[in-house]
Design a protein around this motif. Structure first.
Motif, PDB file in Angstrom:
ATOM      1  N   SER A  59       0.816  -1.214   0.000  1.00  0.00           N
ATOM      2  CA  SER A  59       0.000   0.000   0.000  1.00  0.00           C
ATOM      3  C   SER A  59       0.855   1.271   0.000  1.00  0.00           C
ATOM      4  CB  SER A  59      -0.912   0.009   1.230  1.00  0.00           C
ATOM      5  OG  SER A  59      -0.142  -0.003   2.426  1.00  0.00           O
ATOM      6  N   ALA A  60       2.140   1.139   0.354  1.00  0.00           N
ATOM      7  CA  ALA A  60       3.018   2.325   0.388  1.00  0.00           C
ATOM      8  C   ALA A  60       3.679   2.602  -0.956  1.00  0.00           C
ATOM      9  CB  ALA A  60       4.101   2.134   1.457  1.00  0.00           C
ATOM     10  N   PHE A  61       3.360   1.820  -1.968  1.00  0.00           N
ATOM     11  CA  PHE A  61       3.988   1.984  -3.280  1.00  0.00           C
ATOM     12  C   PHE A  61       3.624   3.344  -3.872  1.00  0.00           C
ATOM     13  CE2 PHE A  61       3.859   1.461  -7.933  1.00  0.00           C
ATOM     14  CZ  PHE A  61       5.136   0.963  -8.168  1.00  0.00           C
ATOM     15  N   THR A  62       4.637   4.055  -4.337  1.00  0.00           N
ATOM     16  CA  THR A  62       4.402   5.369  -4.956  1.00  0.00           C
ATOM     17  C   THR A  62       5.632   5.777  -5.753  1.00  0.00           C
ATOM     18  OG1 THR A  62       3.679   7.645  -4.528  1.00  0.00           O
ATOM     19  CG2 THR A  62       5.322   6.737  -3.039  1.00  0.00           C
ATOM     20  N   GLY A  63       5.465   6.778  -6.603  1.00  0.00           N
ATOM     21  CA  GLY A  63       6.594   7.345  -7.334  1.00  0.00           C
ATOM     22  C   GLY A  63       7.029   6.568  -8.548  1.00  0.00           C
ATOM     23  N   ARG A  64       6.271   5.536  -8.912  1.00  0.00           N
ATOM     24  CA  ARG A  64       6.681   4.691 -10.042  1.00  0.00           C
ATOM     25  C   ARG A  64       5.620   4.638 -11.137  1.00  0.00           C
ATOM     26  NH1 ARG A  64      11.987   4.444  -8.944  1.00  0.00           N
ATOM     27  NH2 ARG A  64      12.569   2.959  -7.318  1.00  0.00           N
ATOM     28  N   ASP A  65       4.743   5.604 -11.187  1.00  0.00           N
ATOM     29  CA  ASP A  65       3.648   5.563 -12.166  1.00  0.00           C
ATOM     30  C   ASP A  65       4.171   5.446 -13.600  1.00  0.00           C
ATOM     31  OD1 ASP A  65       1.943   5.793 -10.073  1.00  0.00           O
ATOM     32  OD2 ASP A  65       1.472   7.913 -10.383  1.00  0.00           O
ATOM     33  N   ARG A  66       5.218   6.196 -13.902  1.00  0.00           N
ATOM     34  CA  ARG A  66       5.745   6.175 -15.272  1.00  0.00           C
ATOM     35  C   ARG A  66       6.263   4.783 -15.624  1.00  0.00           C
ATOM     36  NH1 ARG A  66      10.916   6.963 -17.074  1.00  0.00           N
ATOM     37  NH2 ARG A  66      11.578   7.545 -14.974  1.00  0.00           N
ATOM     38  N   ASP A 226      15.537   3.555 -11.066  1.00  0.00           N
ATOM     39  CA  ASP A 226      16.363   4.490 -10.319  1.00  0.00           C
ATOM     40  C   ASP A 226      15.723   4.760  -8.960  1.00  0.00           C
ATOM     41  OD1 ASP A 226      18.378   6.209  -9.695  1.00  0.00           O
ATOM     42  OD2 ASP A 226      18.062   7.576 -11.372  1.00  0.00           O
ATOM     43  N   THR A 227      16.411   5.583  -8.146  1.00  0.00           N
ATOM     44  CA  THR A 227      15.895   5.919  -6.825  1.00  0.00           C
ATOM     45  C   THR A 227      14.690   6.842  -6.922  1.00  0.00           C
ATOM     46  OG1 THR A 227      17.538   7.691  -6.742  1.00  0.00           O
ATOM     47  CG2 THR A 227      18.104   5.610  -5.666  1.00  0.00           C
ATOM     48  N   LEU A 228      13.976   6.959  -5.813  1.00  0.00           N
ATOM     49  CA  LEU A 228      12.806   7.831  -5.741  1.00  0.00           C
ATOM     50  C   LEU A 228      13.231   9.271  -5.470  1.00  0.00           C
ATOM     51  CD1 LEU A 228      10.496   5.632  -3.477  1.00  0.00           C
ATOM     52  CD2 LEU A 228      10.328   5.910  -5.959  1.00  0.00           C
ATOM     53  N   ASP A 229      12.447  10.215  -5.968  1.00  0.00           N
ATOM     54  CA  ASP A 229      12.733  11.614  -5.650  1.00  0.00           C
ATOM     55  C   ASP A 229      12.239  11.918  -4.235  1.00  0.00           C
ATOM     56  OD1 ASP A 229       9.958  11.978  -5.782  1.00  0.00           O
ATOM     57  OD2 ASP A 229      10.025  12.816  -7.802  1.00  0.00           O
ATOM     58  N   THR A 230      12.494  13.132  -3.784  1.00  0.00           N
ATOM     59  CA  THR A 230      12.177  13.487  -2.393  1.00  0.00           C
ATOM     60  C   THR A 230      10.685  13.373  -2.103  1.00  0.00           C
ATOM     61  OG1 THR A 230      14.075  14.978  -2.299  1.00  0.00           O
ATOM     62  CG2 THR A 230      12.357  15.297  -0.655  1.00  0.00           C
ATOM     63  N   ALA A 231       9.853  13.864  -3.012  1.00  0.00           N
ATOM     64  CA  ALA A 231       8.405  13.830  -2.779  1.00  0.00           C
ATOM     65  C   ALA A 231       7.907  12.390  -2.636  1.00  0.00           C
ATOM     66  CB  ALA A 231       7.678  14.538  -3.913  1.00  0.00           C
ATOM     67  N   ALA A 232       8.359  11.507  -3.528  1.00  0.00           N
ATOM     68  CA  ALA A 232       7.936  10.107  -3.455  1.00  0.00           C
ATOM     69  C   ALA A 232       8.498   9.434  -2.204  1.00  0.00           C
ATOM     70  CB  ALA A 232       8.379   9.363  -4.706  1.00  0.00           C
ATOM     71  N   SER A 233       9.730   9.782  -1.838  1.00  0.00           N
ATOM     72  CA  SER A 233      10.334   9.206  -0.634  1.00  0.00           C
ATOM     73  C   SER A 233       9.525   9.573   0.602  1.00  0.00           C
ATOM     74  CB  SER A 233      11.773   9.695  -0.479  1.00  0.00           C
ATOM     75  OG  SER A 233      12.581   9.253  -1.548  1.00  0.00           O
ATOM     76  N   LEU A 234       9.105  10.828   0.686  1.00  0.00           N
ATOM     77  CA  LEU A 234       8.293  11.264   1.823  1.00  0.00           C
ATOM     78  C   LEU A 234       6.951  10.546   1.847  1.00  0.00           C
ATOM     79  CD1 LEU A 234       9.028  15.106   1.672  1.00  0.00           C
ATOM     80  CD2 LEU A 234       9.840  13.499   3.398  1.00  0.00           C
ATOM     81  N   ALA A 235       6.391  10.322   0.677  1.00  0.00           N
ATOM     82  CA  ALA A 235       5.118   9.607   0.606  1.00  0.00           C
ATOM     83  C   ALA A 235       5.267   8.159   1.078  1.00  0.00           C
ATOM     84  CB  ALA A 235       4.574   9.649  -0.823  1.00  0.00           C
ATOM     85  N   VAL A 236       6.376   7.502   0.695  1.00  0.00           N
ATOM     86  CA  VAL A 236       6.616   6.121   1.139  1.00  0.00           C
ATOM     87  C   VAL A 236       6.719   6.076   2.663  1.00  0.00           C
ATOM     88  CG1 VAL A 236       8.288   4.239   1.154  1.00  0.00           C
ATOM     89  CG2 VAL A 236       7.673   5.336  -0.992  1.00  0.00           C
ATOM     90  N   LEU A 237       7.496   6.999   3.241  1.00  0.00           N
ATOM     91  CA  LEU A 237       7.646   7.021   4.699  1.00  0.00           C
ATOM     92  C   LEU A 237       6.289   7.162   5.387  1.00  0.00           C
ATOM     93  CD1 LEU A 237      10.743   9.399   5.074  1.00  0.00           C
ATOM     94  CD2 LEU A 237      10.688   6.960   5.615  1.00  0.00           C
ATOM     95  N   ASP A 238       5.504   8.127   4.939  1.00  0.00           N
ATOM     96  CA  ASP A 238       4.222   8.399   5.589  1.00  0.00           C
ATOM     97  C   ASP A 238       3.240   7.238   5.419  1.00  0.00           C
ATOM     98  OD1 ASP A 238       2.365  10.187   6.956  1.00  0.00           O
ATOM     99  OD2 ASP A 238       1.346  10.330   5.035  1.00  0.00           O
TER     100      ASP A 238
END
Length: 859
Positions: A59-66, A226-238
């Motif tokens: 459920s924490a998956f994010t930042g990989r839509d592309r 590649d790695t996640l950007d800052t916005a996606a990283s924050l979303a994963v943490l939350d």
């Protein structure tokens, strides 16, 4: 033919003419059929194979839509037909351990299964554990599991790889023909040989493969993660924290600063981010700031990013264990580079090998995703956490790897190459190091290595290499000045100064003080610059080095001039010119004369300035130094403008531009064109001036010279005002102010606010003009430029008067008159007082009159 089959299964075998075939009807699996060359499998009407082994999506998956969309585009059946053939049937996702490859394919597969008609047969999932020697699964074992998932009884599964592979692929093909297309997911493959036998070949069944290596031997579509950007990283943490503790746990969103620090220290690695969230989830009362603080220390960060069931270090270890001894040694040495990336050439020096071998090893490490290609070919970088992991292993193998020798080789490479590049930046005639064929190549290398060189110079003293800091600080001085990296110059030279003082190196101390003085002057810290230059001159005088003392005196004069201590500046330049002349150093003499001319212009002794620049230009011409001849011509043109010898000024600037163009010095050509435009404006050749300034802007942008671009934009704005193109003037001055603000050049920014205010008045935007002049006056006052402060205050009064803000206008004029009075500028004082009187009358008479004095020229 011996064999066993399920209920209702019928097998026909025919042989003849060298052909062998098998047909299976009414069933799925048959052992002996694999003896045939051609296998036809006919499925029963209803079967219940185990095709639901896909992992649950996170459920924490994010930042990989592309990435998901790209994979789905590959998986979609042609024309929506489940059995349709696709051009891309196998896609591989590769990346660093913990980067989220498995989660990406799980999310993609879940989405694909929800699409009507895409994979009605379901999904086969197998984890090959290819990087764990204790758990790694061979293709034979994996095929056995997949066949069982397809409901093949164990006694019907062939024993060899080839036979299992043929049966497996035949069953998948049969499913596709029956309209029950299956998606195959092969996770965590270490080699193409491990994954290849599990891939379908029927032209319809699709597969997704993940690996830490780029598996380019499968004929698949390659996807690098590649790695996640800052916005996606924050979303994963939350999301991960809320999933573990419920939606009320808002510790990450409550402390955004701490969350950002944690995201940065996890460096966009999803595994690290999820572990960090799990660490916080395990301690319900622990604040996010506590976790952020605990992750700051590099030497314990990997220890902190661990939970009982998973750890970042363990994930990296699985990749490390697959390296050959040569790859592992280089991997362990790479963190010795203090900067953010490394060139192939520098890697060769670090590893004590040739460039070809270094490139080969780097490519192999890149295929394992333990290093990443940089922004251009031939440059390589490491993920921050991988770097820590490599450094841990490097420290453990320090003796065997001879780490100290490797670091010395790398630092020596940086020192020697920087010194060689610096010889190409010297405008004086003389030998150039053969390491670079020309100035452009040397500059290209310095631009690419700039972050590494400055990082190395800063780190070197703590690593036992103080001489490296001194060498790089001195060799980079010219480059850092050229690229306007003044903060770097100050930092490095300050370190070099402390090292030289600590070691009793008086000559090095003087050199550091001289370089530091130049850099301080460039950031307009003129008092500090004067102090540095004075100290350097005293040491050179003590050492009896008159030549270097004169060079410092020349630079001291420049700093004094900036503080409007013109008489002292003229004295310093004159003394420098005299000593250079006595020493027979004609080049130094010309430089001192050139600077003397600039200072003489400041005190309006223009005829003397013309003579100084003319003499300097003649010396440069005699010496064959066309580059500095061009500089002298530019300054001469400026002085000629002041004595209203405009045709000569235009000729001088045009000649300067021609010289610079012939030499290929694009930056100086831009300066000449900019000044050429200024001279053309004086004779009202405004359109030509606009053209010259526009060309200068194009050159500065091409060179990424923001400061030059800002100056040319400001002059272009002034030219637009003079031809009545006021809106374009407003745009040019606004852009110029933005450039100077970005550069931290407050004086340049203030000058553009002043000019912008004048342009805004012309288009009737008086409130905006008042705001611009207020900002200009404030900045000039803080910077100690009283003359321009008075000018801005006078113009502020005019803008305020236009909108009948009389009291404020009177106050501005009063302040302007006081400033000019203190400076002894009678003309400026009288202009301000006259405007004050007019405004005072308007206030009492209620009349809307403009002051007789027009806007003061703030440029």
């Amino acid at each position: 033919m011996d064999g066993a089959h399920g209920d209702g299964t019928h097998v026909d075998a025919a042989r003849g003419g060298g052909a062998t075939s098998n047909t299976i009807t009414g069933g799925i699996f048959f052992h002996a059929v694999v003896q045939g060359r051609d296998i036809t499998v006919q499925l029963p009407p209803a079967i219940t194979p185990a095709l639901s082994g896909l992992l649950a999506p996170d459920s924490a998956f994010t930042g990989r839509d592309r990435h998901v969309e790209r994979l789905l585009a590959d998986l979609a059946p042609a024309g929506g037909d489940a059995g349709g053939q696709r051009a891309v049937l196998v896609s591989t996702v590769s990346g660093l351990g913990g980067i989220g490859k498995t989660e990406l394919v799980v999310q993609t597969a879940t989405r694909a299964l929800e699409e009507p008609g895409w994979f009605p047969g379901g999904v086969l999932f197998t984890d090959l554990a290819g990087y764990d020697p204790a758990r790694s699964i061979s293709p034979e074992r994996a095929l056995e599991g997949l066949l069982r998932a397809l409901a093949v009884p164990g006694e019907h599964i062939p024993g060899g790889l080839e036979d299992r592979q043929r049966l497996y692929r035949s069953v998948l093909a049969a499913y596709a023909r029956e309209g029950r297309r299956i998606l195959v997911v092969v996770d965590n493959a270490s080699t193409a040989a491990q994954a290849g036998p599990l891939l379908p070949t029927d032209g319809a069944t699709a597969a997704l493969v993940t690996s830490r290596h780029t598996l380019d031997g499968l004929g698949a579509r390659l996807h690098d993660l590649d790695t996640l950007d800052t916005a996606a990283s924050l979303a994963v943490l939350d999301r991960a924290l809320r999933h573990a503790r419920g939606s009320d746990d808002t510790r990450f969103t409550d402390d955004a600063d701490a969350a950002t620090v944690i995201a940065r220290l996890c460096a966009g690695l999803p595994l690290a981010l999820r572990i960090a969230a799990a660490v916080l989830a395990a301690a319900p009362t622990r604040p996010a700031s506590s976790l952020a603080a605990s992750l700051q220390a590099e030497h314990t960060r990997l220890d902190k990013l661990a939970r009982p069931d998973r750890a970042v270090r363990a994930a990296f270890d699985l990749s490390y264990q697959h390296l050959t001894p040569g790859q592992a040694r280089l991997f362990r040495l790479l963190p010795l580079n203090p900067g953010p990336d490394l060139s192939t050439d520098a890697t060769a020096r670090l590893g004590d090998t040739g460039p070809d071998r270094a490139e080969e090893l780097l490519q192999q490490l890149a295929e394992a995703h333990l290093v990443e290609p940089g922004s251009s070919w031939g440059r390589w970088r490491m993920h921050d956490l991988v770097r820590l992991h490599a450094d841990e292993h490097g420290r453990a193998h320090a003796t065997a790897d001879r780490r100290d020798s490797a670091r010395t080789r790398l630092f020596t490479h940086y020192q020697d190459t920087t010194q060689a590049a610096d010889t190409h930046l010297d405008t004086l005639p003389g030998p150039r190091a053969p390491r670079f064929p020309d100035r452009a190549t040397a500059l290209h290398w310095l631009d690419a290595e700039h972050p590494n060189l400055t990082a190395t110079a800063i780190a070197a003293p703590g690593l036992g290499h103080p001489a490296t800091t001194v060498s790089l600080a001195f060799s980079l001085a010219r480059f850092l000045g050229l690229r306007r990296s003044f903060d770097d110059a100050i930092t490095l030279t300050t370190s070099a100064l402390a090292i030289c003082r600590g070691g009793g190196d008086r000559h090095g101390e003087a050199q550091a003080l001289s370089i530091l003085g130049n850099a301080l002057g460039d950031v307009r810290r003129f008092e500090d610059a004067i102090h540095s230059h004075t100290g350097a001159a005293a040491i050179y005088r003590e050492l009896g080095d008159r030549h270097r003392e004169s060079r410092v005196l020349n630079n001291l004069g420049n700093a004094l001039g900036e503080l409007r201590r013109f008489e002292e500046a003229i004295h310093a330049h004159s003394d420098a010119a005299t000593v250079f002349r006595e020493l027979g150093d004609r080049h130094g003499e010309a430089q001192a004369l050139n600077n003397l001319g600039i200072t003489l212009q400041q005190v309006r002794r223009f005829e003397e300035a013309v003579r100084a620049h003319t003499e300097a230009g003649s010396i440069y011409r005699d010496l064959g130094d066309r580059h500095l001849e061009g500089t002298a011509l530019i300054n001469l043109g400026g002085a000629l403008v002041q004595v209203r010898r405009f045709d000569e000024a235009i000729d001088s600037q045009a000649r300067a531009a021609d010289v610079c163009r012939e030499l290929g010095d694009r930056h100086l050509e831009g300066t000449a064109l900019n000044n050429f435009g200024n001279a053309l404006r004086q004779v009202r050749r405004y359109e030509e001036a606009i053209h010259a300034h526009t060309r200068a802007i194009a050159i500065y942008r091409e060179l990424d010279s923001r400061h030059g671009e800002g100056q040319a934009l400001g002059n272009l704005g002034t030219a637009f005002v003079q031809v009545g193109r006021f809106e374009e003037a407003v745009s040019a001055h606004t852009r110029a102010a933005d450039v100077f603000r970005d550069l931290g050049d407050r004086h340049g920014e203030a000058s553009e606010w002043a000019s912008l205010g004048i342009a805004l008045v012309q288009v009737g935007r008086f409130e905006e003009a008042a705001h611009a002049h207020t900002r200009a006056a404030t900045a000039f006052g803080e910077l100690g430029d009283r003359h321009l402060e008075g000018t801005a205050l006078t113009n502020l009064g005019g803008a305020l008067q236009q909108v009948r803000r009389y009291e404020e206008a009177i106050h501005a004029y009063t302040r302007a008159a006081a400033v000019f009075g203190e400076l002894g500028d009678r003309h400026g004082e009288e202009t301000a007082l006259e405007a004050w009187a007019v405004t005072h009358n308007e206030r009492w008479l209620g009349r809307d009159r403009r002051p007789e004095a027009g806007p003061a020229d703030g440029r």
